[in-house]
Design a protein around this motif. Structure first.
Motif, PDB file in Angstrom:
ATOM      1  N   LEU A 280       0.848  -1.096   0.066  1.00 40.18           N
ATOM      2  CA  LEU A 280      -0.325  -0.076   0.010  1.00 40.18           C
ATOM      3  C   LEU A 280       0.763   1.519   0.006  1.00 40.18           C
ATOM      4  O   LEU A 280       0.904   2.208  -0.505  1.00 40.18           O
ATOM      5  CB  LEU A 280      -0.416   0.288   1.040  1.00 40.18           C
ATOM      6  N   VAL A 281       1.589   1.314   0.553  1.00 36.53           N
ATOM      7  CA  VAL A 281       2.914   2.357   0.660  1.00 36.53           C
ATOM      8  C   VAL A 281       3.734   2.544  -0.729  1.00 36.53           C
ATOM      9  O   VAL A 281       3.758   3.595  -0.601  1.00 36.53           O
ATOM     10  CB  VAL A 281       3.102   2.762   1.789  1.00 36.53           C
ATOM     11  N   LEU A 284       1.480   3.879  -3.708  1.00 38.72           N
ATOM     12  CA  LEU A 284       1.311   5.536  -2.676  1.00 38.72           C
ATOM     13  C   LEU A 284       2.050   6.311  -3.534  1.00 38.72           C
ATOM     14  O   LEU A 284       2.067   7.167  -3.759  1.00 38.72           O
ATOM     15  CB  LEU A 284       0.794   5.807  -1.032  1.00 38.72           C
ATOM     16  N   VAL A 288       1.845   9.180  -6.057  1.00 33.48           N
ATOM     17  CA  VAL A 288       3.146  10.149  -5.904  1.00 33.48           C
ATOM     18  C   VAL A 288       3.400  10.718  -6.913  1.00 33.48           C
ATOM     19  O   VAL A 288       3.657  12.189  -7.655  1.00 33.48           O
ATOM     20  CB  VAL A 288       3.272  10.405  -4.232  1.00 33.48           C
ATOM     21  N   THR A 316      -1.830  -1.670  -7.359  1.00 29.22           N
ATOM     22  CA  THR A 316      -2.202  -1.960  -5.566  1.00 29.22           C
ATOM     23  C   THR A 316      -3.336  -3.120  -5.187  1.00 29.22           C
ATOM     24  O   THR A 316      -3.427  -3.854  -3.942  1.00 29.22           O
ATOM     25  CB  THR A 316      -2.237  -0.827  -4.922  1.00 29.22           C
ATOM     26  N   THR A 524       6.879  11.705  -0.661  1.00 26.74           N
ATOM     27  CA  THR A 524       7.122  10.871  -0.911  1.00 26.74           C
ATOM     28  C   THR A 524       7.886  10.556   0.122  1.00 26.74           C
ATOM     29  O   THR A 524       7.962   9.466   1.203  1.00 26.74           O
ATOM     30  CB  THR A 524       8.105  10.519  -1.865  1.00 26.74           C
ATOM     31  N   LEU A 527       5.607   9.611   3.203  1.00 29.91           N
ATOM     32  CA  LEU A 527       4.650   8.407   3.594  1.00 29.91           C
ATOM     33  C   LEU A 527       5.984   7.936   3.587  1.00 29.91           C
ATOM     34  O   LEU A 527       5.529   6.993   4.795  1.00 29.91           O
ATOM     35  CB  LEU A 527       5.109   7.624   2.039  1.00 29.91           C
TER      36      LEU A 527
END
Length: 737
Positions: A280-281, A284, A288, A316, A524, A527
């Motif tokens: 998930l990260v 993302l 991004v 994802t 980033t 995150l």
């Protein structure tokens, strides 16, 4: 929440599979029509000065597409050639849609090469023709020109080159995906130890690609999408889906080995709670990075950003839902690492993997390794100092393309003698003294050989064609555009043409790049902070990504601009990189580097928290344990995604080949050198400072602790009881029969 998602996917596995099968089927049936909806896209925003100038020019003096032909191999003055060519030129004038033919046989032009062995023919089509009508007329013109009896007839022009580009993009996509999938299937079977287990990531990848094509088909109905966008986005989706699938499968095998009696839904809940969080990260982070393309506000990059966001979302989603469902169905066919199967004839020997050995070496000599690796990457980036960016034209087509050959023949024989003029729109009457003064100053600019005024222009405007020997978008012509725009005048002046477009594209990139960098870097870093609780780790990750980027672009300059190894890769260099290549590589390399960074850091963070932090030794142990546990899956993911990118590097379009080769080089450098050497060396040097301001005594919220420490000894199997294969049982030598 992620643990609950994993449990739901496991218990409702058949429902999940049915949903994804329906999506994949729709993608297979309808997704292929995306190529029928693609269109060439400008790489400039609508308000760019050259775009405004071209629109004004088209309004004042509408002109249609041009077909350009170079006839070579016979002396121009040969009587039979002149007679035959004259008849053909009059036939071309009679073709519906042709409005003007400029040739040295019937129009009195002097467009003949200095050796009299080549002549230039330019056929202008009506601006009222639709795209399909223009192509049909161009094909008739080309057929007529090929009837002239000379050794070589090369017919091209922007219209025919764009069609060749689209056709080649479809062919390259089919070849790249086919080769990548075949080779990838074999690699996954070997790495995961069986056909069933190897099919899990491949199934997720196919579902992602099919869903992506379906999504792009819908996107093409809303906004413009180019063939180039489809190629690059499907490439990215294929690689991300395999990466995420491998991470989920690897963590599942680890959880099962640690607790073989646990129900499958519980194992998948733990798997998705840990590896799913990294997926998930990572998704993302890649999303991004792609969002940074929106900052440039041009149609091509905007379509790439939208398509990229869709594919990241789908990759994802498959990683968090489809892959757990597939594992729940086929978990008995997923062997533990090293288990003897028809693929692995012998149990694997115990021992650390390649990344673990590299990390241990780097931790013993952290300062020397960090310095040497950084110096090596910067050395690879030296060619970047000589970077030349240009818009892809016919030269980006394969060397066998007739449109490219016609372009190169024109450049060789006629560009210096008959240069393509730079159009200048002056919004004032020709009788205005300011216009006469301006035209005199234009004639006095360095390198200008002539200034002609177009006829049939409305009286309140002037269109001047400024001639300068050399390529239409060469450095001298770009400087001429800047000089024209810098003239101090009281009347509005607009400059159009290929050189003006390239100048605007470069200026827009330079102006907006800092904003795009700020968006990508800030998001980033946030995150990574949320993942690790550290402010130091994000800064370190960004600097290492920058080193990877510099080294990769340096290699691309050497290969595609200078031509090193071009014969091996099967292309003819044209002396520049496509203007969009560094931007796309920046977001892709940044995103995929964050992929591996997240994979490793998530596990290192778990190990650091499990040890309670507090000492340099705990930091070094956590780094080594995290890399040891995650290294095999990172290596497998890098091999898989490298295969995907190299598959697309087999294509003929140089712009796509640049992306494919660039990503393969970046993945190779990032996984072997950066993650295997530089990351552990720098983290060893920083020690506890890595985790500032976090104390490292607890896992981040929502992260499940490892069931069994990665460094703990494996639990021995109970005697005389059949159990699923585990990592511990797989490493025991087989008994003698």
């Amino acid at each position: 929440m992620l643990a609950r998602l994993g449990r739901i996917a496991a218990r409702g596995r058949y429902a999940v599979l049915a949903v994804w099968a329906g999506i994949a089927l729709c993608g297979a049936v309808f997704g292929g029509t995306v190529y029928d909806r693609t269109q060439p896209l400008d790489d400039l925003r609508p308000g760019a000065p050259s775009t405004v100038a071209q629109a004004r020019l088209d309004a004042l003096t509408p002109t249609g597409e041009q077909v350009v032909a170079v006839l070579s191999g016979r002396n121009f003055f040969a009587t039979d050639l002149v007679d035959q060519a004259t008849r053909v030129m009059f036939e071309i004038r009679a073709i519906p849609g042709v409005v003007k033919v400029t040739d040295p046989y019937t129009a009195g032009s002097s467009q003949i090469s200095t050796d009299s062995e080549s002549s230039l023919v330019v056929v202008e089509l009506s601006p009222e023709l639709s795209d399909d009508e223009a192509l049909a007329a161009a094909d008739k013109v080309r057929a007529a020109l090929h009837r002239i009896d000379v050794p070589e007839v090369l017919v091209g022009g922007k219209l025919l080159a764009e069609r060749d580009f689209g056709d080649q993009a479809i062919a390259d996509a089919a070849l790249g995906e086919s080769v990548a999938l075949v080779v990838l299937c074999g690699a996954l079977v070997v790495m995961l130890g069986g056909l069933a287990s190897g099919s899990l990531p491949l199934g997720a990848a196919l579902a992602t690609v099919a869903a992506t094509l379906l999504a792009l088909t819908g996107l093409a109905g809303v906004t413009g999408v180019s063939e180039y966008t489809v190629n690059v986005v499907t490439l990215l989706g294929l690689g991300l889906a395999v990466d995420y699938s491998l991470l989920i499968v690897a963590r599942f095998r680890e959880e099962r080995a640690a607790d073989p009696r646990a129900p499958i839904p519980d194992l998948l809940a733990r798997t998705v709670a840990t590896a799913g969080r990294a997926v998930l990260v990572s998704g993302l982070a890649v999303g991004v990075a792609l969002s940074g393309l929106f900052v440039f506000a041009d149609p091509l990059l905007a379509a790439m950003a939208l398509g990229g966001a869709l594919v990241v979302l789908l990759a994802t989603a498959t990683g968090l839902t489809l892959v757990p469902a597939l594992i729940a169905v086929a978990h008995r066919r997923v062997p533990a690492p090293g288990t003897r199967t028809w693929v692995w004839r012998r149990p694997a020997r115990r021992g650390p993997g390649l990344l673990a050995r590299s990390a241990a070496f780097a931790q013993r000599r952290p300062a020397a390794v960090a310095l040497a690796v950084s110096a090596a990457l910067l050395t690879l980036g030296v060619p970047l100092l000589h970077l030349n960016l240009a818009d892809s034209d016919a030269r980006s087509l394969p060397a066998s393309s007739e449109a490219r050959q016609a372009y190169e023949a024109y450049e060789q024989h006629f560009a210096a003698k008959y240069p393509q003029p730079v159009p200048v729109v002056i919004e004032a009457a020709a009788t205005d003294p300011a216009v006469r003064s301006l035209l005199a100053r234009i004639r006095a600019l360095p390198g200008v050989t002539d200034v002609d005024l177009r006829e049939n222009v409305p009286p309140q405007s002037v269109v001047a064609e400024v001639e300068l020997p050399g390529p239409a978008a060469g450095e001298r012509t770009q400087q001429l555009v800047r000089d024209l725009r810098a003239l101090d005048t009281t009347v509005p002046v607009l400059v159009a043409g290929p050189a003006a477009q390239l100048v605007d594209a470069k200026d827009a990139t330079g102006d907006r790049l800092p904003v795009a960098l700020a968006v990508v870097v800030a998001a980033t870093a946030l995150l990574l902070f949320l993942l690790t609780g550290s402010l130091v780790v994000p800064v370190k990750a960004l600097l290492m990504n920058l080193l990877t980027m510099v080294a990769t672009l340096g290699v691309l300059v050497a290969v595609f601009q200078w031509g090193w190894g071009s014969g091996l890769l099967g292309f003819t260099p044209w002396g520049a990189l496509d203007l969009t290549t560094p931007l796309l590589l920046f977001v892709f390399i940044f995103g995929l580097s964050m992929d591996y960074e997240v994979f490793l850091l998530a596990r290192i963070r778990e190990e650091w928290a499990r040890r309670g932090g507090g000492s340099r030794a705990a930091n070094d142990q956590a780094v080594l344990a995290g890399i040891t546990a995650t290294g095999p899956v990172v290596t497998a993911a890098a091999v898989s995604i490298g295969i995907v990118f190299l598959g697309f590097a087999l294509g003929e379009l140089i712009a796509v080949k640049e992306i494919g080769v660039g990503m393969a080089v970046a993945v190779l450098l990032d996984v072997t050198v950066v993650r295997g050497l530089l990351l552990p060396a720098v983290m060893s040097l920083l020690g506890r400072a890595n985790w500032w301001p976090a104390r490292g005594t607890a896992l981040p919220t929502g992260t499940a602790p490892p069931t069994t420490p990665a460094t703990a000894p494996p639990t021995p199997p109970r005697p005389r009881r059949a159990q699923p294969a585990t990592a511990a049982s797989a490493t025991r030598p087989p008994r003698s029969p």
